[in-house]
Design a protein around this motif. Structure first.
Motif, PDB file in Angstrom:
ATOM      1  N   VAL A   1     -11.861   6.203  -5.714  1.00 44.62           N
ATOM      2  CA  VAL A   1     -12.450   6.242  -4.380  1.00 44.62           C
ATOM      3  C   VAL A   1     -13.886   5.754  -4.485  1.00 44.62           C
ATOM      4  CG1 VAL A   1     -13.175   7.731  -2.497  1.00 44.62           C
ATOM      5  CG2 VAL A   1     -10.971   8.093  -3.604  1.00 44.62           C
TER       6      VAL A   1
ATOM      7  N   GLY B   1      -3.060  12.204  -6.278  1.00 41.00           N
ATOM      8  CA  GLY B   1      -2.019  11.218  -6.500  1.00 41.00           C
ATOM      9  C   GLY B   1      -2.482   9.784  -6.647  1.00 41.00           C
ATOM     10  N   SER B   2      -3.683   9.475  -6.200  1.00 39.64           N
ATOM     11  CA  SER B   2      -4.068   8.079  -6.119  1.00 39.64           C
ATOM     12  C   SER B   2      -4.519   7.535  -7.465  1.00 39.64           C
ATOM     13  CB  SER B   2      -5.191   7.924  -5.107  1.00 39.64           C
ATOM     14  OG  SER B   2      -5.711   6.630  -5.170  1.00 39.64           O
ATOM     15  N   SER B   3      -4.149   6.291  -7.710  1.00 39.41           N
ATOM     16  CA  SER B   3      -4.586   5.684  -8.948  1.00 39.41           C
ATOM     17  C   SER B   3      -5.805   4.807  -8.710  1.00 39.41           C
ATOM     18  CB  SER B   3      -3.458   4.837  -9.524  1.00 39.41           C
ATOM     19  OG  SER B   3      -3.138   3.828  -8.593  1.00 39.41           O
ATOM     20  N   VAL B   4      -6.247   4.747  -7.476  1.00 37.42           N
ATOM     21  CA  VAL B   4      -7.381   3.912  -7.148  1.00 37.42           C
ATOM     22  C   VAL B   4      -8.634   4.771  -7.023  1.00 37.42           C
ATOM     23  CG1 VAL B   4      -8.298   2.280  -5.474  1.00 37.42           C
ATOM     24  CG2 VAL B   4      -5.857   2.360  -5.908  1.00 37.42           C
TER      25      VAL B   4
ATOM     26  N   ALA C   1     -11.530  -5.866   6.105  1.00 34.40           N
ATOM     27  CA  ALA C   1     -10.891  -4.886   5.218  1.00 34.40           C
ATOM     28  C   ALA C   1     -10.789  -5.450   3.799  1.00 34.40           C
ATOM     29  CB  ALA C   1      -9.504  -4.519   5.749  1.00 34.40           C
ATOM     30  N   GLU C   2     -10.506  -6.733   3.697  1.00 38.97           N
ATOM     31  CA  GLU C   2     -10.404  -7.358   2.380  1.00 38.97           C
ATOM     32  C   GLU C   2     -11.757  -7.388   1.669  1.00 38.97           C
ATOM     33  OE1 GLU C   2      -6.628 -10.358   3.180  1.00 38.97           O
ATOM     34  OE2 GLU C   2      -8.652 -11.091   3.465  1.00 38.97           O
TER      35      GLU C   2
ATOM     36  N   ARG D   1     -15.263  -2.692  -3.265  1.00 42.61           N
ATOM     37  CA  ARG D   1     -14.878  -1.447  -3.936  1.00 42.61           C
ATOM     38  C   ARG D   1     -14.303  -1.722  -5.322  1.00 42.61           C
ATOM     39  NH1 ARG D   1     -12.567   0.272   1.327  1.00 42.61           N
ATOM     40  NH2 ARG D   1     -10.619  -0.586   0.572  1.00 42.61           N
TER      41      ARG D   1
ATOM     42  N   ARG E   1      -0.358  -7.286 -10.678  1.00 44.22           N
ATOM     43  CA  ARG E   1       0.611  -6.476  -9.929  1.00 44.22           C
ATOM     44  C   ARG E   1       0.625  -6.926  -8.468  1.00 44.22           C
ATOM     45  NH1 ARG E   1      -2.728  -0.715  -9.930  1.00 44.22           N
ATOM     46  NH2 ARG E   1      -4.206  -1.290  -8.311  1.00 44.22           N
ATOM     47  N   HIS E   2       1.701  -6.634  -7.832  1.00 42.25           N
ATOM     48  CA  HIS E   2       1.895  -6.964  -6.414  1.00 42.25           C
ATOM     49  C   HIS E   2       1.691  -8.448  -6.129  1.00 42.25           C
ATOM     50  CE1 HIS E   2       0.138  -2.642  -5.724  1.00 42.25           C
ATOM     51  NE2 HIS E   2       1.333  -2.619  -6.265  1.00 42.25           N
TER      52      HIS E   2
ATOM     53  N   ALA F   1     -12.452  -4.090   0.350  1.00 41.55           N
ATOM     54  CA  ALA F   1     -11.601  -3.833  -0.814  1.00 41.55           C
ATOM     55  C   ALA F   1     -12.164  -4.531  -2.046  1.00 41.55           C
ATOM     56  CB  ALA F   1     -10.185  -4.321  -0.530  1.00 41.55           C
TER      57      ALA F   1
ATOM     58  N   GLU G   1      -3.107  -8.134  -7.330  1.00 40.50           N
ATOM     59  CA  GLU G   1      -4.276  -7.711  -8.077  1.00 40.50           C
ATOM     60  C   GLU G   1      -4.110  -8.091  -9.540  1.00 40.50           C
ATOM     61  OE1 GLU G   1      -3.432  -3.856  -6.784  1.00 40.50           O
ATOM     62  OE2 GLU G   1      -3.786  -4.662  -4.783  1.00 40.50           O
TER      63      GLU G   1
END
Lengths: 1099, 345
Positions: A975, A970-973, A1022-1023, A1029, A13-14, A1026, A121
């Motif tokens: 935490v 709402g989040s699909s990610v 930040a990457e 995570r 995706r993306h 990510a 991703e």
């Protein structure tokens, strides 16, 4: 063929637009493991492709499973030209190799490209089927668990601590290979990433093998580091503490393994029996340095170490070996003492070293027989179960300056094949050189520890700083005496301890008692009787690298204390450079030490925990940064103030001196208030919360000069014994004092520390914010003085802290924990400071009482109950028999003591009692963690199973179900929380999923377009977050504990519009659940347990 | 000595709403620091100007990195780069798509083209909204326009789902898209007094009554394009002014009903023809600029207007020879409510 690896590519995706004409991408995926590659179909014209591939199966050796990462490459299909790579995902499949960890890796991974960063991703599912052949299992080291956490992991119990494990592997750095001139930056970066991934895997496997050999099943406090030595190669090294861990849920008898050590039994016997003469020659062979003849030279800081350790001699073809051999080893045993500031710095260090060396030899001759030369009694752990740590001597550290020399291997030369991983041909003898270097340092640490009368080093860590061809190797730890009952036989040099410790010490002050001989003190220190038990001697200050033991009695709160130092150095090459550096080192160590001591006193504290001293080398300067958490230990004497004395009259008026003196006294008074340090004396005034300490007793023993109760007494009368005197003899000294005073205290509502636990705060609430901050300063002015540099460096650190406070102001009341500063000199005029820490919120209301109660309710009886170790471990070891016996009698005695302590007439006994009970209840919780609770256990197991279920490979459905189960609607990610600590407040870790150890390179040739250096690094960090995570989430986890950023190497070339950055991060992936969930589910078990411990506490 | 590099990255992305607003409003970093200093944030944490500057820079960088995601808000929820709590995500999106009424008033009904974009600096000067902010708002309009242009289904719902906006904001965007698509001029001097919200209301009325979507809810552009058949039918309403009998009949019916009920009856009676002509001409010529202002008169109160229009509408039903009752209702219903909305000071 003991393993089958299966991978399935689900979707993407993306994705980025790869075809400008259609604004779309024709993506397909290559899945590679080892030398096998599979491909998916091309999913044409889509930025969100659905591949839904078959299961790609790799049949591989488990050895490969450990070493190799699964490599997933996403490409854009191009009919006419070469396919364009979009990016890659490396998946470390190690976590799938332990039976207890994750069973499947499934989730969305960021597709990473070293030039473009994250580009979309990909959803992947990975499984491993291991064929359960136990024998084969043991050949590789599958199944050995690794933890970055530097304490016993939460849901485990250590049945045995085996000791130190270390390993290093070396390779050529792909960046410096000739092929690098012709390949693209991307290819070079990827080669490097892959190589480091392979090397880490290999290293971990090798360490695992050592652990299995020792009979352990886990490595705790695993610390892996990279040395980017440039031309001379790439070193990946790791240290850790081998343990045998039992999962607490197993419920099996705890003692099953304890007597079974077939591998090590003979060795340990040999080490434990002092009378076996036959072992002596072996020892001499292994340890030439401590028994060898060149002792007079060893006393000098610049003396070179004995030849056997010289770096490149064996392989150097040149005759003048002395040219290339350079090992300068300034030694500093940073003891706990050193309050005598009058002596000239370097001289004192020298003196200390001399005494140490003398002692060392004495120690070596008397107890040398007992040494197990191959093993170091080192522990990378920083916090221990109660009762484990008996006494703490002080910080021991060693540094050594080495010249990195490219290993000349004529067989390889320039015609060397560029195949990356040719282990046989690559610099075969280099690891040995590096091994020898570290061996030398470790020996030194060990002898320092012995000089302090200690048989073990805890909180041990190693680091390097490299600039061009000069490398400073550093190691430090805390000399300590451990309770031999918890050790594997032979891993400690037990015979070394004499019998001064027959009298047991209560746990809340015992570790403060000096382990060394009062008459032969290794350094000047003022000893007094312990302010708690009044039986043993304690030093006036205590420096350690470990965390504050949970049972320690403290007053008030702790705070971060930093000493910062810059020293200019002439630019030089090779040996001259190394000599210059090693000449500077002792001065730096001394000054850092003095700064720490002054700042400690300025805060009216008497002990440092978590001390970490980093010395970084640059081309024209050395940077020193010492960070620690200061605390007031009630067992230690109250620190005297700081007294200013003018030496050269005329230069400075007495008015000036008295004004400085006044400022210092004011600062001390303010700090006392700020950190709520109300030691026993003040309690009498009724100020603050009284501390239930046997005051009348302490009175008796308090020396005359300290009996003053009033704050005003702080402006110290001359001649006061424990006053710390600073002399002003020149303007430098004035500067130094000014710099002492500019450390601003944190703003209201903030506290800071660099340890796991914040002394004085324990009632954390759930707010957690981990962050990384990097600041690089360019020194534009070439004519800087040392003083000027110091100021700049100090301001840099202070401003960073101020920035944190400001940014995190919404979290007040809050504490910055585990503040980890790393300094570097990436280029001649650049200073880089990297900080990783976590901000945690706490409940302000409850903090007040906590500290006061601590001393009372930690009876040694309870400590015994909390022990998660078998007690009969050393019963058969002859040398420790006496100790064990004495220990048992000690238990009896301390039980007698606690009622005595309780009978003291407190001011507000009833008040105290209620809170005391509360605390006991709190404590009961922690005890229960360690004890058997079938109901809760199954509960949590069920929980973990269900959470794994959620991550099962049901593609779309999966993320949706995850979404609904998360607290954020709402989040699909998922935490994923991250913290450098070993715990997350308000939660319980129910499962460790494996170690996260990731290495990334990011490069850009369009620096300006990416927002300059800050923009570039900001997005890279930040990457990295990510990607960490995403990996944790794919393992089914929801948090990373003991997270650390071990490397952040940043290089820039603004003229070429280029920059490159390397980041290495590690941590433990875990599943944690809210503590309140658990409590409610097992309330019955709770009450029973609580009741039990309450009665225990009351007796 | 200078700070070469300075970054702060949190595992949970730290965002200050105040700084976000300043960023959205197009303040430069230095201006934003000034505003923050004046706001007294420095006192909160003993911060210095340097600290504030560093923080502002960090936040600005974060927002810039987020901006790409905000262009397709659905991505924000399942991207992995920033860990942002959902309530923050909603805030980020809502504020990013918020706009200044003064700005939107200037571009309402204009073609969202490059040409208009070039005029943004004039608009910026006129409205004293910073150029940067103007560009963001304009690009937002354009982006929303482009996305919903190709979508089937109800306009407001599409906007809400695609851009995760609140109902209110989605409706406003629907109005903007509607105006832009139909190019209704709103810049006439006589319309200057009308606010964006007035127009948004009218657009809402038109969308729900006059578009294709009002009849069939599964065609493309259903809410953007007006129902052509309906427009054709509207032409037939002309009979009300072209047929002299009908006109007179209509007038007398209305006058009978109004007599004695309003102070401005005389005027109403006198201007009936003009008013009627105006109203019907709009109907016949709806594709031309929406001229909803003919009845505006200084002396009529809102109540008068309401009364008049009610009777005007109802009376037409009584006319024997007037056969277009359905169209008439569909037409007058909207016109009435629009005129009521616009009939203010």
């Amino acid at each position: 063929m003991p393993g089958k690896l299966k991978a399935k590519i689900v979707a993407g995706r993306h994705l980025p637009v790869m075809d400008r004409a259609s604004d779309l991408t024709d993506a397909f995926v290559e899945v590679k493991f080892g030398n096998t590659t599979f491909k998916t179909d091309v999913c044409p014209k889509s930025l969100n492709p659905q591949w839904n591939s078959e299961w790609f199966k790799f049949e591989v050796d488990d050895e490969d499973l450990q070493d190799e990462p699964l490599q997933i490459t996403v490409l854009d299909h191009d009919t006419y030209s070469a396919n364009d790579a979009i990016g890659k995902v490396y998946i470390d499949i190690d976590p799938l190799l332990y039976s207890e960890a994750a069973s499947v890796i499934s989730g969305w991974f960021p597709i990473y490209d070293t030039i473009h960063g994250i580009r979309g991703e990909i959803n992947v599912i990975v499984k491993v089927e291991l064929f359960n052949d136990l024998n084969r299992f043991r050949q590789s080291s599958c199944g050995v668990k690794f933890f970055c956490t530097t304490c016993i992991p939460q849901c485990y119990r250590a049945t045995l601590v085996h000791g130190f494990v270390e390993e290093l592997v070396v390779n050529e750095d792909p960046e410096y290979q000739w092929i690098d001139r012709i390949r693209t930056p991307r290819a070079s970066n990827e080669a490097r990433q892959r190589l480091i991934s392979l090397m880490s895997g290999e290293l971990q496997r090798k360490i695992g093998l050592k652990v299995l050999e020792m009979g352990g099943n886990a490595v705790v406090g695993y610390l892996q580091c990279f040395d980017l030595e440039g031309e001379s190669g790439l070193v990946v090294r790791a240290i850790g503490t081998a343990c045998t861990l039992d999962k607490l849920s197993s419920g099996s008898a705890p003692n099953t393994n304890t007597h079974m050590h077939p591998n090590t039994a003979p060795a340990s016997n040999a080490c434990n029996s002092p009378s076996k003469d036959g072992k002596e020659p072996v020892f001499v062979e292994d340890l030439p340095s401590s028994s060898g003849p060149p002792t007079p030279f060893r006393a000098l800081p610049t003396s070179s170490s004995p030849p056997p350790f010289s770096p490149s001699k064996p392989c150097s073809r040149q005759s003048s070996s002395s040219d290339t051999d350079l090992s300068l080893t300034p030694k500093t045993g940073m003891g706990s003492g050193g309050s005598a500031g009058k002596e000239a710095g370097p001289l004192r260090t020298l003196l200390r070293q001399q005494t140490q060396t003398a002692l060392e030899q004495r120690g070596a001759s008397s107890s040398g027989l007992l040494l197990n030369a191959r093993e170091f009694p080192f522990f990378t752990l920083t916090s221990f179960p109660p009762g484990f740590l008996l006494h703490v001597g002080g910080v021991v550290s060693a540094r050594s300056v080495k010249l990195l020399d490219r290993i000349h291997n004529p067989a390889l030369g320039n015609t060397r094949s560029y195949k990356l991983l040719d282990w046989n041909s690559v610099t075969a003898d280099e690891p040995e050189t590096r091994d020898a270097w570290w061996e030398e340092i470790r020996q030194e640490i060990k002898s320092h520890a012995r000089a302090l009368g200690c048989h073990a080093v805890v909180g041990y860590s190693e680091s390097t700083s490299i600039c061009e061809e000069v490398c400073i190797l550093s190691a430090s730890g805390t000399a300590a005496i451990l309770n031999p009952r918890y050790m594997r036989e032979g891993c400690l040099d037990i015979g070394c301890t004499d019998h001064r410790f027959e009298e047991p010490s209560p746990p809340n002050c015992g570790f403060c008692h000096i382990p060394y001989d009062e008459l032969n003190m290794p350094f000047p220190a003022q000893l007094t009787y312990c302010y708690h038990c009044r039986r043993q001697k304690v030093p006036d200050v205590l420096f350690t690298t470990i965390d504050l033991p949970s049972e320690a009695a403290v007053a008030g709160k702790g705070c971060l204390i930093q000493a910062r130092l810059c020293r200019l150095k002439k630019k030089a090459q090779g040996e001259a450079n190394a000599t210059a550096i090693s000449n500077l080192l002792p001065f730096m160590e001394y000054e850092l030490h003095t700064q720490l001591m002054n700042k400690l006193k300025l805060r009216s504290m008497n002990a440092l925990f978590g001390l970490h001293i980093q010395i970084s080398v640059g081309e024209n300067m050395l940077l020193g940064l010492a960070s620690a958490t200061g605390v007031y230990l009630t067992a230690l004497p109250a620190p005297g103030g700081i007294q200013i004395a003018g030496k050269t009259p005329g230069d400075l008026s007495s008015e000036h001196i008295s004004s400085i003196q006044k400022r210092i006294n004011d600062t001390i008074a303010v700090n006392k208030e700020l950190y709520q340090i109300n030691p026993p004396e003040l309690a009498e005034e009724g100020v603050g919360s009284p501390i239930p300490e046997p005051r009348h007793r302490s009175r008796l023993f308090r020396s005359h000069s300290e009996s003053s109760d009033e704050l005003s007494e702080l402006d110290l009368s001359h001649g006061k014994k424990d006053a710390f005197v600073l002399e002003i003899d020149d303007t430098d000294a004035v500067e130094d004092i000014h710099s002492l005073l500019i450390d601003a205290p944190p703003p209201t509502g903030f506290y800071s520390c660099n340890t796991e636990n914040m002394p004085g705060i324990s009632n954390w609430t759930s707010g957690v914010q981990m962050f990384t901050s990097v600041r690089v300063l360019r020194l534009s002015n070439a004519n800087l003085t040392n003083q000027g540099l110091n100021k700049i460096f100090t301001d840099l650190c202070e401003n960073l802290l101020k920035s944190f406070y400001f940014k995190l102001r919404s979290m007040i009341p809050c504490c910055l924990c585990h503040l980890n500063f790393t300094v570097a000199v990436p280029e001649e005029e650049l200073i880089q400071v990297t900080v990783t820490a976590v901000a945690m919120t706490y409940d302000k209301e409850q903090t007040q009482e906590k500290t006061a109660e601590k001393p009372v309710n930690k009876g040694s009886l309870e400590a015994e109950e909390q022990l998660q170790f078998p007690l009969e471990l050393c019963a058969d070891s002859s040398s420790s028999n006496i100790q064990t016996a004495s220990k048992i009698s000690g238990v009896g005695e301390s039980t007698n003591m606690s009622p005595r302590a309780a009978s003291v007439d407190y001011g507000s006994f009833a008040d105290r009692c209620s809170t005391w009970l509360e605390l006991l209840r709190l404590k009961a919780h922690t005890i229960r963690r360690g004890s058997v609770k079938t109901s809760r256990r199954t509960q949590s197991l069920a929980h973990s199973v269900s959470s794994l279920e959620r991550c099962s490979p049901l593609q779309e459905g999966r993320s949706r179900s995850l979404r609904s189960s998360r607290s954020f609607g709402g989040s699909s990610v998922t935490v994923v929380k991250m913290t450098p600590l070993s715990f997350l407040p308000g939660t319980r870790i129910i499962k460790y999923l494996g170690i996260i150890n990731m290495f990334f390179i990011r490069e850009t040739t369009s620096l300006r377009e990416e927002g300059g250096v800050s923009g570039f690094l900001h997005s890279f960090i930040a990457e990295v977050f990510a990607m960490v995570r995403a990996h944790v989430a794919a393992l089914g986890g929801n948090a990373v504990v003991s997270y650390s950023m071990k490397e952040c190497v940043f290089m820039e070339n603004p003229n070429k519009n280029q920059a490159q950055c390397l980041i290495n991060v590690s941590g433990d992936a875990v599943i944690c659940i809210s503590e309140t969930d658990q409590e409610s589910s097992a309330s019955t078990a709770n009450t029973g347990q609580t009741g039990g411990s309450e009665t225990d506490g009351a007796t | 000595m200078s700070v070469e590099l300075d970054v702060f990255v949190g595992n949970t992305t730290i965002m200050d709403e105040e700084v976000y607003q300043l960023w959205l409003d197009g303040y430069t970093v230095n201006d934003a620091v000034k505003v923050r200093m004046e706001g007294g944030v420095m006192d909160e944490c003993e911060a210095s100007k340097d600290v504030l500057l560093s923080d502002t820079m960090d936040q600005y960088r974060t927002f810039q990195m987020c901006e790409r995601l905000l262009h397709s808000p659905a991505k924000l929820a399942n991207q992995l780069l920033f860990q942002i709590p959902p309530h923050r995500q909603i805030m980020l999106i809502e504020r990013y798509y918020a706009f200044d009424d003064t700005f939107v008033r200037e571009v309402l009904g204009k073609k969202l083209s490059k040409g208009t974009k070039k005029d943004l600096d004039d608009i910026s000067a006129k409205t004293s909204v910073t150029l940067k902010s103007c560009r963001r708002q304009f690009d937002n309009f354009k982006r929303v326009f482009k996305v919903v242009e190709e979508l089937k289904g109800p306009l407001v719902e599409n906007i809400r789902q695609h851009f995760l906006l609140s109902d209110k904001l989605a409706r406003d965007y629907a109005a903007i898209v509607f105006f832009a698509n139909n190019r209704f001029e709103t810049g006439k001097r006589k319309l200057q007094y009308l606010s964006f919200q007035d127009f948004a209301f009218c657009a809402g009325q038109l969308i729900s009554n006059w578009t294709v979507g009002a009849v069939d809810n599964m065609v493309e552009d259903m809410d953007v394009d007006l129902d052509k058949e309906f427009l054709q039918e509207l032409k037939e309403l002309k009979i009300l002014i072209t047929d002299k009998d009908l006109l007179d009949q209509h007038k007398s019916l209305v006058c009978t009903a109004l007599r004695g009920k309003t102070k401005v009856f005389i005027e109403m009676e006198g201007s009936f023809k003009n008013l009627s002509r105006g109203l019907i001409n709009i109907a016949a010529n709806i594709s031309l600029p929406l001229r909803l202002y003919p009845c505006r008169s200084d002396r009529w109160s809102a109540a008068d207007m309401k009364l008049y229009l009610t009777h005007y509408t109802n009376s037409a039903h009584i006319l024997d020879t007037f056969k277009h009752q359905v169209v008439w209702d569909r037409y007058m219903g909207v016109v009435k409510s629009c005129i009521f909305k616009m009939y203010h000071d």
